[in-house]
Design an enzyme around this catalytic site. Structure first.
Site, PDB file in Angstrom:
ATOM      1  N   ARG A 172       0.842  -1.198   0.097  1.00  0.00           N
ATOM      2  CA  ARG A 172      -0.091  -0.028   0.040  1.00  0.00           C
ATOM      3  C   ARG A 172       0.807   1.349   0.091  1.00  0.00           C
ATOM      4  O   ARG A 172       0.657   2.340  -0.553  1.00  0.00           O
ATOM      5  CB  ARG A 172      -0.858   0.052   1.226  1.00  0.00           C
ATOM      6  CG  ARG A 172      -1.919  -0.941   1.034  1.00  0.00           C
ATOM      7  CD  ARG A 172      -2.897  -0.671   2.454  1.00  0.00           C
ATOM      8  NE  ARG A 172      -3.800  -2.050   2.790  1.00  0.00           N
ATOM      9  CZ  ARG A 172      -4.007  -2.585   3.821  1.00  0.00           C
ATOM     10  NH1 ARG A 172      -3.555  -2.059   4.836  1.00  0.00           N
ATOM     11  NH2 ARG A 172      -4.735  -3.646   3.937  1.00  0.00           N
ATOM     12  N   ASP A 175     -11.612  -4.304   4.165  1.00  0.00           N
ATOM     13  CA  ASP A 175     -11.907  -5.556   4.063  1.00  0.00           C
ATOM     14  C   ASP A 175     -11.100  -6.411   4.963  1.00  0.00           C
ATOM     15  O   ASP A 175     -11.273  -7.646   5.318  1.00  0.00           O
ATOM     16  CB  ASP A 175     -11.588  -5.771   2.566  1.00  0.00           C
ATOM     17  CG  ASP A 175     -12.502  -5.279   1.439  1.00  0.00           C
ATOM     18  OD1 ASP A 175     -13.629  -5.232   2.080  1.00  0.00           O
ATOM     19  OD2 ASP A 175     -12.031  -5.214   0.324  1.00  0.00           O
ATOM     20  N   GLU A 176      -9.763  -5.974   5.198  1.00  0.00           N
ATOM     21  CA  GLU A 176      -8.774  -6.854   5.913  1.00  0.00           C
ATOM     22  C   GLU A 176      -9.400  -6.829   7.141  1.00  0.00           C
ATOM     23  O   GLU A 176      -9.459  -7.975   7.994  1.00  0.00           O
ATOM     24  CB  GLU A 176      -7.359  -6.046   6.034  1.00  0.00           C
ATOM     25  CG  GLU A 176      -6.498  -6.502   6.851  1.00  0.00           C
ATOM     26  CD  GLU A 176      -5.059  -5.566   6.922  1.00  0.00           C
ATOM     27  OE1 GLU A 176      -4.283  -6.338   7.618  1.00  0.00           O
ATOM     28  OE2 GLU A 176      -5.182  -4.963   5.868  1.00  0.00           O
ATOM     29  N   GLY A 177     -10.025  -5.711   7.928  1.00  0.00           N
ATOM     30  CA  GLY A 177     -10.929  -5.772   9.109  1.00  0.00           C
ATOM     31  C   GLY A 177     -11.936  -6.716   9.303  1.00  0.00           C
ATOM     32  O   GLY A 177     -12.009  -7.548  10.323  1.00  0.00           O
TER      33      GLY A 177
END
Length: 407
Positions: free
Chosen positions: A140, A177-179
């Site tokens: 990122r 989305d990771e969370g």
């Protein structure tokens, strides 16, 4: 509270809810120990007779410090919701971002992990087993073109492999989305499907999702406030290029006599402590508070809901000796604060202690306070649950397989 990409998040959750409610009925009668069975395979005839079948999913987690592969083996029985039968895990260093200037050099590591997958999945299932890579913080922070070249190289390697790969199988993962994927993992492994209310705090995001007759989604993700990026901000640097053309950073959060080198986002900095003056803890606290000022919003669930915490919350608790590295445990917010005061007050150059420990502890304690957690709040720290890593990987694999079935 910030809700980045809220419409997309609710669409994702909406697709997930029907499945989770089905899983809920299944897991109320399933013991947690069943989530990871001994790694043996039933004979094909016996499995078929019992109505059992197996499916595999391969997830590459491309983080800032390394690349990890998870090979999940799911078991379904009589068309019921799948359970996790086994996980194979392997990690290599450094992370993909280390090859930003020469993407070809990442080939050996990716091929090595693909070989682990080939040895873990029966050859007859290779062509129907999805392989996915999701990159997080390391990529990122890279310039767009450098990140693209790395992902293109991995995508080509996946297409050459015998596994199922699509154009969207290699990507940079959105923090939201990771969370959500981490939340799915923890709830899946703890069996909390009756209320679906266990929350997680991982790195720079906290996630709560409750399901009864209504949906309440609370997701916050703060790019740039992960531990490595936060260190850089507290030290006085900025991402992408050295501040003012200089790569030397001076900070009151480091021991006054300390001088060393530290690499972040492809830049090597010279970092050193500030000359003795104001007490280290107070000076560092002021610096951290300025970095976090108006950067985060308080979470309404912070005081009342059960939270799991991992990533650097876990690592620093291990450094302090508050929990065992292999077994985890619990910690209060006040433990981080008290440790920060103790470590910063006795700060000295020691090869046995990270020069950034004072900074990290101050940052963690202030961040959690800014998120609204009271000093007495307990966090469950777990690196694994039922021998499965508490990362976003399981949840993301689970979702990817379901999306393939829908399409």
């Amino acid at each position: 509270m910030k809700r980045p990409k809220l419409a997309g998040v609710f669409l994702f959750v909406g697709c997930l809810l029907a499945y989770l409610m089905f899983v809920k009925r299944h897991y109320t009668s399933t013991k947690p120990e069943a989530y990871r069975l001994p790694p043996h395979q039933l004979p094909a005839a016996a499995a078929a007779a019992a109505g059992r079948s197996f499916q595999y999913g391969i997830m590459f987690d491309a983080g800032s410090t390394g690349t990890r592969v998870h090979i999940f083996k799911f078991q379904t029985e009589n068309k019921e919701a799948p359970t996790l039968a086994h996980e194979t895990f392997r990690a290599i260093k450094p992370g993909l971002s280390a090859y930003a200037d020469d993407p070809e050099k990442c080939t050996a590591g990716i091929v090595e992990l693909l070989e682990v997958a080939k040895s873990s999945v029966p050859p007859s299932l290779w062509t129907i087993t999805p392989v996915v890579l999701k990159a997080t913080a390391g990529l990122r922070l890279l310039p767009g073109e450098k990140a693209k070249h790395l992902l293109d190289k991995v995508r080509a390697l996946f297409l050459e492999s015998p596994f199922l790969s699509r154009d969207d199988s290699v990507s940079i993962m959105d923090g939201t989305d990771e969370g959500i994927s981490a939340w799915i993992t923890v709830n899946f492994l703890t069996g909390e499907k009756s209320t679906l209310s266990v929350c997680v705090c991982v790195s720079v995001y906290c996630v709560c999702l409750s399901v009864c007759l209504s949906v309440c989604l609370s997701v916050c993700s703060y790019l740039g406030l992960g531990l490595m990026s936060a260190r850089l901000a507290v030290l006085g640097g900025v991402d992408a290029s050295p501040l003012g053309g200089s790569s030397e950073l001076v900070s009151p959060c480091l021991a006054p006599e300390y001088s060393g080198r530290w690499e972040q986002a492809d830049i090597v900095y010279t970092v050193r402590g500030q000359k003795a003056g104001e007490p280290v803890y107070e000076a560092c606290l002021t610096k951290v508070e300025k970095v976090l000022y108006r950067k985060v919003m308080k979470a309404s669930e912070a005081a009342d809901v059960e939270f799991y915490a991992f990533s650097y919350y876990y690592d620093r608790a291990v450094d302090l000796g508050v929990i065992e590295e292999k077994t985890g445990g619990t910690i209060q917010l006040s433990d981080y604060t008290d440790a920060a005061k103790r470590v910063c007050s006795g700060l000295s150059v020691s090869p046995l202690q990270s020069p950034f420990l004072c900074l990290d502890l101050v940052y963690i304690s202030v961040l959690l306070q800014e998120l609204g957690f009271p000093p007495h709040k307990h966090f469950k720290l777990a690196r694994t649950i039922h021998q499965v890593e508490t990362s976003w990987a399981l949840g993301a694999t689970f979702h990817h397989i379901q999306s393939l079935k829908r399409h």
